[in-house]
Motif scaffolding. Structure first.
Motif, short mmCIF file in Angstrom:
data_model
loop_
_atom_site.label_atom_id
_atom_site.label_comp_id
_atom_site.label_asym_id
_atom_site.label_seq_id
_atom_site.Cartn_x
_atom_site.Cartn_y
_atom_site.Cartn_z
N ARG A 248 0.90 -1.21 0.02
CA ARG A 248 0.12 0.06 0.11
C ARG A 248 0.85 1.26 0.14
O ARG A 248 0.38 2.21 -0.80
CB ARG A 248 -0.81 -0.03 1.03
CG ARG A 248 -2.07 -0.92 1.14
CD ARG A 248 -3.26 -0.50 2.12
NE ARG A 248 -2.94 -0.44 3.59
CZ ARG A 248 -2.57 -1.43 4.51
NH1 ARG A 248 -2.88 -2.57 4.03
NH2 ARG A 248 -2.21 -1.33 5.66
N LEU A 249 1.97 1.14 0.78
CA LEU A 249 2.78 2.47 1.10
C LEU A 249 3.50 2.73 -0.42
O LEU A 249 3.55 3.86 -0.77
CB LEU A 249 3.82 2.16 2.05
CG LEU A 249 4.72 3.19 2.38
CD1 LEU A 249 4.03 4.67 2.99
CD2 LEU A 249 5.70 2.98 3.37
N LEU A 250 4.04 1.50 -1.14
CA LEU A 250 4.65 1.88 -2.17
C LEU A 250 3.77 2.57 -3.16
O LEU A 250 4.27 3.20 -4.19
CB LEU A 250 5.17 0.52 -2.57
CG LEU A 250 6.62 0.38 -1.89
CD1 LEU A 250 6.88 -1.22 -2.29
CD2 LEU A 250 7.70 1.04 -2.21
N ALA A 251 2.46 1.80 -3.29
CA ALA A 251 1.46 2.40 -4.40
C ALA A 251 1.43 3.84 -3.94
O ALA A 251 1.27 4.64 -4.81
CB ALA A 251 0.18 1.72 -4.10
N VAL A 252 1.11 4.30 -2.58
CA VAL A 252 0.89 5.79 -2.31
C VAL A 252 1.82 6.76 -2.84
O VAL A 252 1.85 7.60 -3.30
CB VAL A 252 0.65 6.07 -0.75
CG1 VAL A 252 0.88 7.44 -0.39
CG2 VAL A 252 -0.41 5.22 -0.40
N LYS A 253 3.27 6.25 -2.71
CA LYS A 253 4.64 7.12 -2.98
C LYS A 253 4.75 7.05 -4.57
O LYS A 253 5.15 7.91 -5.07
CB LYS A 253 5.74 6.11 -2.51
CG LYS A 253 5.71 5.99 -1.12
CD LYS A 253 6.28 7.31 -0.18
CE LYS A 253 6.26 7.15 1.09
NZ LYS A 253 6.12 8.47 1.90
N ARG A 254 4.11 5.93 -5.05
CA ARG A 254 4.19 5.97 -6.63
C ARG A 254 3.45 7.00 -7.14
O ARG A 254 3.52 7.65 -8.17
CB ARG A 254 3.83 4.54 -7.32
CG ARG A 254 3.91 4.50 -8.43
CD ARG A 254 4.16 2.94 -9.06
NE ARG A 254 5.30 2.27 -8.77
CZ ARG A 254 5.66 1.19 -8.29
NH1 ARG A 254 4.41 0.26 -7.77
NH2 ARG A 254 6.75 0.71 -8.05
N ALA A 255 2.26 6.98 -6.54
CA ALA A 255 1.24 8.16 -7.02
C ALA A 255 1.70 9.56 -6.67
O ALA A 255 1.58 10.29 -7.55
CB ALA A 255 -0.23 7.79 -6.36
#
Ligand code: HEM
Length: 348
Positions: A163-170
């Motif tokens: 989830r965290l990596l998805a947030v940072k990617r966005a």
């Protein structure tokens, strides 16, 4: 000494304890960290592939490629820039103890400090940190602990990191995870599993050993009042009580002769740093951060955290003393790590 023995979980291992042997084996490319070079008798953690593809399970050349990316985050200059954050964190944790007669310095200080620092560095939001600490503690339960709970905690960490990596990617920010994502997207140098595993390793490695080093360091200093906290003191504390006392595990890719014994290909070898550091024939620096290609990437950060954490606590509460005799302080029941489960002190 080089001996074959069994771990508490029954798995057979070779223990190597002489300084010169441990040091040379750490630099020997015939010893692999990759579990696929083991004969399967090593249990260790059972991690999903997305967490297992981390530096401590990888040999060159994959190791070299990923290590190069991450070591940029821990240059002396970058670590220097983190010192104010470490100091503020230490101050805030000690402020919270003001007016209290007693504290448990593991729970109230040594535990929360490194998790705050590594979370800031990686970009883990403040609201998520308590969860992360709980999962980590559960995951690192000693052998004989609740394996089902540990497996659930690993699942939670995995889901959280995704989830965290998805947030940072966005929404990239100025943190290390965002930088690693950019490195991944730029030329595909990290696979998705490697990225998640790296985030996982940094969180765990940046946390566990540092908690133990601060805890045991405080215990030693409180048992020897008046010892100044200098960089030399920090090195001596690390040398005496290496947190990762037996964590350095390797698999020989061929039979290797050492100290009059043969380490057979595929068997598990544990390099016992605590004994190596104490070897009367030691010639060279302590091995508490390892040696060779896997030498701790976070060593400069760990040193800064220790110096600030230990010095600040003793200055802030100069009358602080152990609430129970040093021999009665409880250690974690773990062969892997040398750390306290609590450090009860009287503050005033
Ligand atoms: C007192 C605190 C610490 C101690 C005693 C320690 C000890 C070690 C040791 C012994 C190794 C080598 C393991 C091996 O060769 O099998 C290692 C590797 C590593 N450490 Fe630390 N560590 C500490 C703090 C940190 C911190 C604060 C970070 C990151 C923020 C960190 C990140 C890593 C990473 C990423 C590796 C893997 C390096 C590689 O495989 O190339 N460590 N650490």
């Amino acid at each position: 000494m080089t001996v074959r023995t069994e771990l508490p979980d029954g798995s057979p291992v070779w223990l190597v304890t002489r300084y010169t042997d441990v040091r040379s084996l750490l630099a020997d490319p015939r010893l692999s960290v990759d579990k696929s070079n083991g004969n399967g008798s090593w249990r260790g953690f059972s991690l999903p592939p997305a967490l297992d593809a981390n530096l401590l399970n990888m040999d060159p050349p994959d190791h070299t490629r990923i290590r190069r990316l991450v070591s940029q985050a821990f240059t002396p200059r970058r670590v220097e820039a983190l010192r104010p954050l470490i100091q503020q964190t230490a101050d805030a944790l000690l402020d919270a103890l003001d007016g209290r007669a007693e504290a448990d310095l593991v729970r109230d200080y040594a535990g929360p400090l490194p998790v705050t620092v590594i979370s800031e560095l990686l970009g883990v939001p403040e609201t998520d940190r308590p969860d992360f600490r709980t999962w980590t503690r559960t995951m690192l339960l000693p052998p004989g602990g609740d394996r089902a709970a540990a497996a659930r905690a690993i699942g939670s960490i995995h889901a959280y990191l995704q989830r965290l990596l998805a947030v940072k990617r966005a929404a990239p920010a100025g943190d290390l995870l965002s930088a690693l994502i950019a490195a991944r997207e730029d030329g595909d140098r990290l696979t998705e599993d490697e990225l998640t595993s790296l985030a996982f390793l940094l969180l765990i490695a940046g946390y566990e050993n540092t908690v133990h080093a601060i805890g045991t360091g405080l215990l030693t200093l409180l048992s020897h009042p008046g010892t100044p906290v200098t960089p030399e003191t920090v090195e001596e504390l690390l040398s005496q009580e290496p947190p990762a006392s037996m964590l350095l595990r390797r698999f020989p890719v061929e039979d290797i002769e050492v100290g009059g014994a043969v380490l057979p290909r595929g068997e598990t070898v544990l390099l016992v740093v605590s004994e190596a550091n104490r070897d009367p024939d030691r010639q060279g620096g302590h091995l508490s951060f390892g040696h060779g290609v896997h030498y701790c990437v976070g060593a400069p950060l760990a040193r800064a955290e220790l110096e600030i954490a230990l010095g600040t606590a003793l200055r802030r509460f100069p009358k602080m003393r152990l609430a129970i005799p040093a021999e009665e302080v409880r250690w974690l029941p773990s062969f892997r790590a040398r750390g306290l489960s609590e450090l009860p002190v009287l503050l005033g």
